[in-house]
Design an enzyme around this catalytic site. Structure first.
Site, PDB file in Angstrom:
ATOM      1  N   TYR A   1       0.834  -1.194   0.000  1.00 35.38           N
ATOM      2  CA  TYR A   1       0.000   0.000   0.000  1.00 35.38           C
ATOM      3  C   TYR A   1       0.876   1.253   0.000  1.00 35.38           C
ATOM      4  O   TYR A   1       1.697   1.439   0.910  1.00 35.38           O
ATOM      5  CB  TYR A   1      -0.892  -0.059   1.241  1.00 35.38           C
ATOM      6  CG  TYR A   1      -1.560   1.224   1.673  1.00 35.38           C
ATOM      7  CD1 TYR A   1      -1.439   1.663   2.989  1.00 35.38           C
ATOM      8  CD2 TYR A   1      -2.355   1.979   0.812  1.00 35.38           C
ATOM      9  CE1 TYR A   1      -2.067   2.819   3.431  1.00 35.38           C
ATOM     10  CE2 TYR A   1      -2.978   3.138   1.239  1.00 35.38           C
ATOM     11  CZ  TYR A   1      -2.829   3.557   2.546  1.00 35.38           C
ATOM     12  OH  TYR A   1      -3.443   4.703   2.978  1.00 35.38           O
TER      13      TYR A   1
ATOM     14  N   ASP B   1      -1.672  -6.372   9.306  1.00 38.07           N
ATOM     15  CA  ASP B   1      -2.743  -5.421   9.012  1.00 38.07           C
ATOM     16  C   ASP B   1      -3.853  -6.200   8.328  1.00 38.07           C
ATOM     17  O   ASP B   1      -3.722  -6.585   7.166  1.00 38.07           O
ATOM     18  CB  ASP B   1      -2.201  -4.295   8.122  1.00 38.07           C
ATOM     19  CG  ASP B   1      -3.239  -3.195   7.882  1.00 38.07           C
ATOM     20  OD1 ASP B   1      -4.447  -3.438   8.117  1.00 38.07           O
ATOM     21  OD2 ASP B   1      -2.853  -2.102   7.447  1.00 38.07           O
TER      22      ASP B   1
ATOM     23  N   ILE C   1      -6.998  -5.310   7.712  1.00 34.69           N
ATOM     24  CA  ILE C   1      -8.069  -4.349   7.442  1.00 34.69           C
ATOM     25  C   ILE C   1      -9.086  -4.843   6.421  1.00 34.69           C
ATOM     26  O   ILE C   1     -10.227  -4.393   6.404  1.00 34.69           O
ATOM     27  CB  ILE C   1      -7.471  -2.979   7.017  1.00 34.69           C
ATOM     28  CG1 ILE C   1      -8.505  -1.866   7.143  1.00 34.69           C
ATOM     29  CG2 ILE C   1      -6.919  -3.051   5.609  1.00 34.69           C
ATOM     30  CD1 ILE C   1      -7.960  -0.485   6.812  1.00 34.69           C
TER      31      ILE C   1
ATOM     32  N   LYS D   1     -12.846  -0.294   5.524  1.00 32.44           N
ATOM     33  CA  LYS D   1     -12.986  -1.075   4.299  1.00 32.44           C
ATOM     34  C   LYS D   1     -14.166  -2.031   4.388  1.00 32.44           C
ATOM     35  O   LYS D   1     -15.060  -2.028   3.557  1.00 32.44           O
ATOM     36  CB  LYS D   1     -11.698  -1.859   4.011  1.00 32.44           C
ATOM     37  CG  LYS D   1     -10.453  -1.010   4.076  1.00 32.44           C
ATOM     38  CD  LYS D   1     -10.397   0.058   2.987  1.00 32.44           C
ATOM     39  CE  LYS D   1      -9.134   0.887   3.111  1.00 32.44           C
ATOM     40  NZ  LYS D   1      -9.074   1.978   2.127  1.00 32.44           N
TER      41      LYS D   1
END
Lengths: 510, 438
Positions: B152, B237, B239, B276
């Site tokens: 990312y 992570d 998410i 998200k």
């Protein structure tokens, strides 16, 4: 000895060679086996069980890391040096007192022996007004309506990190109103943050490098130590103010502190002020603001003016914002940054709404980008736009709040006076700055903390000792009175009386 | 008349003038192009379609239905009895009911295969803040975190800007579908050592952004072993954990820990958010889940700089503790994302474009390397510019994700209506047809 003989055999012959090799290896192996069996047992594997009833995880951390030292083998995973200093159990009476009060909170009916909280500058005097507004205006939902249909798109999706234009507009208007209308704030210079705490930290990140320092007049809000120092690596240099002139700031003292610090090789990047002051509650006059700006110009440093209590005035003086002085004099505006928030004046600390107001385009540009780490939540923004734009409500709120503040302040200060405890002159804030030096056993920080402890554990009231605010004179205490109802005041006074029963001064009060 | 004296400009910090915010990179340049000429179904049909923003808009109706039927969540009821307490609540422990609801939600997403203790949840205003906070806690200025590529683009800013911590990439490539290997991890570690950087942790995103794929169990085991061997931290992570297309393919690091009896757990930290999975990035809700007591305490204290509005905590506590809502949401959201994914893959295939096989996320990882003039970053950026300016689609070039193989692009599909996605696919089709002809 017995080991050596077979080894000698190694030198002397084949059989000896084998034995001589095997025996030391075997002995070594058995030694390892012995050590392994007798090492302290590794901690049992267990799922992350719910922590025990202890509310203070800080305490739990202490015990668990102690046991880790013994039971973990070498190679425990390390955390950063920044984190290590933050992880240490908090020894400041400011925080200890807050914890104690929240563990056993006073309630007139359900817990009359609980700890009365006078250490948290929260304003509970006007919630009835806000509650009324909520029930009349909140309506069905915080989402918008699109042709009658609920539409969450407006608040669910990514918003500008530094706040919506609607809220910036509303906030600029509110700030202007609350400061008496003498200054107009530009929405384009407003950066919204999740509370004044990140506003201060973000400004520090923008104005100073690690190892630099800010000058800060004492006594100051204990939270500044966290806001400024925790993660930025920036230092705070105290500029001491004294009771002889009601803790007013002097340029001489500023200058002295500046020069001293420079001599030690530390670069001063700015001055951090709170105006109205916390914990004293006094105001900076126009002349003083001018003098500070002049000083800042001479040294080419920044000025951060935390004006979070600007709307919590009870005195007769007029509040003068740093922005007002800037407006009318020809100072370089690029060095001035104002911090504001809704935690005090509008009693909404939980909603996390703070403001960085700067005249410096570069600071604004950097701060806007940094708000990604601390943005105001969209539903809260929507709610506040509504509330702050309700001119009639805001007008009534400001008027009523001032009146109730004046009332509580007068009652509380008079009450303390009755105990021969005088307060510094103040015009604003949610607290008074009380001189209890006559009640301490020794005129020292130790004596002050002993009194603090007595007040907390015997008197069951939590007040903030001056040493937690870096006050250079012992015996001063910050007492917040806006968490009380009028009926609680006599209770507080009685508890103070009881706590210092043996102090003759109190008994000799007129 | 006053004499003009040149005033020395008052200085700013290194952080303020640094370019680490990265907003000059193509990743963000594309956004600017979109901002200047945004596509609109009726009023601007020739505008740029935003396919570079990983936002989930496919399940808003579920949220709206809940809010419509449960006004107590977004208000404090008649006379607002709970309001006062809520408005005053600024305790960095966070609302217990909200932490409980988050823990339950995280368990539901993982099909109950891992348990989460609400007292280990630290709340932050978004995952951006959570990742930065963990970096402050786990590493000192000058230290390094290892991150598998492609990653990312925001990490460059979020993990490095104020913390002064370095990122050393773990190179992954298409030869094995960009999976993380022990060799690649070791190479990255050695690379950091050779630069005199102390490695403090490895940060993985699972499901991966931008790959749109979950990390396999064997890889997770290897990654954890690697962290144990080097005695470093592991940040996972997760998410996108609720944005998997099937309920069974995502394996959380929490499950790996559970099967290992939580041995070595004190080096593992999970980041989560509602931006998200629940499509609520505006609400600013992130969490750190740590198995390390010291990290929990420290993170909590640091979270003072990034607390979640108590109003929002209250709202979400109501919403997420409603089991009927949360179960239905997770299931329906998954189905719709899966449908969108199928739609875009089919559409791209028709245009002759292949994608990495994905099973999660709000995007797909598209392979345009056959279209490159030369297998270089410059060629990739040239192609990206063409797609932005001529095809009018903002997609994210792999180079902004530090992908070592040029020609890959991340394409988001959940931040628009189906109709808009159709239009985007038509444009791609037309573009590919034109290229074939030339």
């Amino acid at each position: 000895m017995r080991l050596i003989v077979p080894l000698q055999g190694v030198v002397q012959g084949r059989g000896g060679l084998i034995l001589g090799s095997l025996i030391p290896c075997a002995l070594f192996y058995f030694l390892q086996l012995y050590l392994k069996r007798h090492r302290s047992p590794k901690p049992q594997s267990n799922p992350p069980s719910p922590t025990t009833s202890s509310p203070k995880l800080a305490e739990m951390t202490r015990t668990s890391s102690r046991s880790n030292l013994f039971s973990r083998s070498i190679g425990q995973v390390r955390i950063s040096s920044r984190a290590i200093s933050i992880a240490k159990p908090n020894e400041s009476p400011y925080y200890i007192g807050l914890d104690k009060a929240s563990e056993d909170p006073y309630d007139r009916l359900s817990n009359p022996d609980g700890v009365i909280q006078l250490g948290l500058s929260e304003n509970r005097l006007c919630f009835d007004l806000i509650e009324k507004w909520m029930s009349e205006n909140l309506g069905h939902s915080i989402t918008g309506r699109d042709n009658g249909e609920l539409n969450i798109n407006g608040i669910a999706t990514y918003q500008p990190f530094d706040g919506t234009m609607e809220l910036k507009l509303a906030m600029a208007g509110f700030m202007s109103h609350i400061m008496g209308g003498a200054v107009t704030f530009e929405p384009s210079q407003v950066v919204l943050t999740a509370g004044a705490t990140p506003a201060i930290e973000t400004l520090c990140f923008c104005l100073a490098d690690q190892g630099n320092a800010f000058l800060v007049p004492t006594p100051y809000y204990p939270g500044f130590d966290r806001d400024v120092k925790f993660r930025t690596g920036v230092e705070l240099i105290p500029v001491h103010c004294r009771s002889t002139d009601n803790f007013a700031l002097s340029i001489t003292a500023l200058d002295q502190a500046f020069n001293q610090t420079r001599k030690h090789g530390t670069k001063i990047r700015g001055i951090l002020l709170s105006n109205p002051a916390n914990p004293v509650g006094n105001l900076l006059s126009w002349e003083m603001l001018y003098a500070i700006l002049d000083f800042a110009r001479e040294k080419n440093i920044h000025v951060i003016s935390d004006e979070i209590f600007a709307g919590s005035m009870y005195g007769n003086e007029e509040f003068v914002s740093m922005a007002e002085v800037l407006d009318s004099e020809g100072f370089d505006k690029n060095r001035v940054h104002i911090v504001y928030g809704l935690s005090k004046d509008l009693s909404l600390p939980g909603f996390r709404v703070g403001v960085i107001y700067s005249f410096n385009e570069n600071v604004l540009a950097a701060a806007r980008k940094l708000t990604r780490f601390s943005s105001v939540s969209a539903p809260t923004q929507r709610l506040l736009v509504s509330m702050l734009s309700d001119a009639r409500f805001i007008e009534e709120y400001i008027k009523t709040n001032k009146r109730r503040l004046q009332n509580m302040h007068a009652l509380f200060v008079a009450g303390l006076k009755g105990l021969n405890i005088r307060c510094a002159d103040s015009s604003a804030g949610l607290y008074c700055w009380a001189d209890m030096s006559k009640l301490i056993s020794s005129y020292s920080e130790k004596g002050e903390l002993e009194l603090w402890d007595k007040l907390l554990n015997v008197g069951k009231i939590n007040v903030t000792p001056g040493s937690a605010c870096h006050c250079i004179e012992p015996g001063w205490f910050r007492c917040c009175f806006t968490t009380l109802a009028e009926e609680d005041i006599p209770v507080v006074l009685e508890r103070i009386r009881k706590a210092v029963e043996n102090t003759t001064d109190l008994l000799n009060s007129s | 008349m006053a004499i003009e004296i040149e005033q020395p400009r008052v200085g700013l910090s290194k952080v303020a003038v640094s370019k680490t915010h990265g907003e000059d990179s193509p990743y963000f340049a594309g956004w600017k192009a979109y901002d200047e000429n945004p596509y609109h179904e009726t009023s601007n049909q020739s505008g740029v379609i935003q396919m570079g923003l990983a936002e989930n808009q496919v399940s808003f109706d579920l949220l709206e239905k809940y809010l419509e039927e449960h006004s107590e969540a977004s208000s404090w009821g008649k006379g607002a009895p709970g309001f006062r307490e809520n408005a005053l609540f600024q305790d960095y422990h966070g609302l217990k009911s909200f932490r409980q609801a988050m823990a339950n939600f995280m368990e539901q997403i993982r099909g109950g295969r891992a348990k989460f203790d609400p007292d280990r949840i630290v709340l932050t205003a978004g995952a951006t803040a959570a990742n930065e906070l963990l970096t402050f806690i786990l590493a000192d200025p000058g230290d390094a975190l290892l991150i598998p590529t492609p990653y990312y683009p925001g990490f460059d800013r979020d993990l490095r800007w104020r913390t002064s911590v370095n990122i050393v990439p773990i190179h992954c490539d298409s030869s094995n579908n960009f999976q993380i290997t022990p060799e690649a991890m070791e190479a990255a570690y050695q690379s950091a050592e050779s630069m005199n950087l102390k490695v403090r942790g490895i940060l993985i995103t699972n499901p991966s952004n931008p790959l749109g794929a979950t990390i396999q169990r064997s890889a997770l085991e290897q990654i954890l072993d690697f962290a144990v061997n080097k005695n470093i931290h592991l940040v996972s992570d997760e998410i996108y954990s609720g944005s998997t297309f099937s309920s069974s393919e995502f394996i959380s690091i929490a499950e790996i820990l559970e099967t290992r009896g939580y041995k070595d757990a004190e080096r593992v930290h999970i980041v989560y958010s509602l931006s998200k999975d629940l499509g609520l990035p505006g609400f600013r809700v992130g969490t750190i889940y740590s198995y390390n007591d010291q990290v929990v305490t420290t993170a909590r204290r640091m979270s003072s700089f990034t607390l979640i509005s108590s109003q929002t905590q209250h709202l979400l506590a109501c919403m997420l503790s409603n089991k009927e809502f949360s179960e239905n949401y997770i299931k329906t959201n998954r189905e719709r994302l899966s449908k969108r994914y199928d739609m875009i893959i089919k559409g791209l295939k028709k245009a002759g474009i292949e994608c990495l096989k994905g099973n999660a996320g709000l995007f797909c990882w598209m392979n345009l390397s056959p279209l490159l003039e030369k297998p270089t970053r410059e060629s990739e950026l040239a192609l990206w510019k063409v797609i932005l300016n001529e095809v009018k689609l903002n997609i994210s070039p792999g180079s902004s994700c530090h992908c070592s193989e040029p020609g890959w692009f991340r394409v988001c599909f959940a931040n628009m209506s189906e109709q808009t996605l159709e239009i985007a696919l038509e444009r791609i089709h037309k573009f590919m047809e034109q290229r074939k002809r030339n």
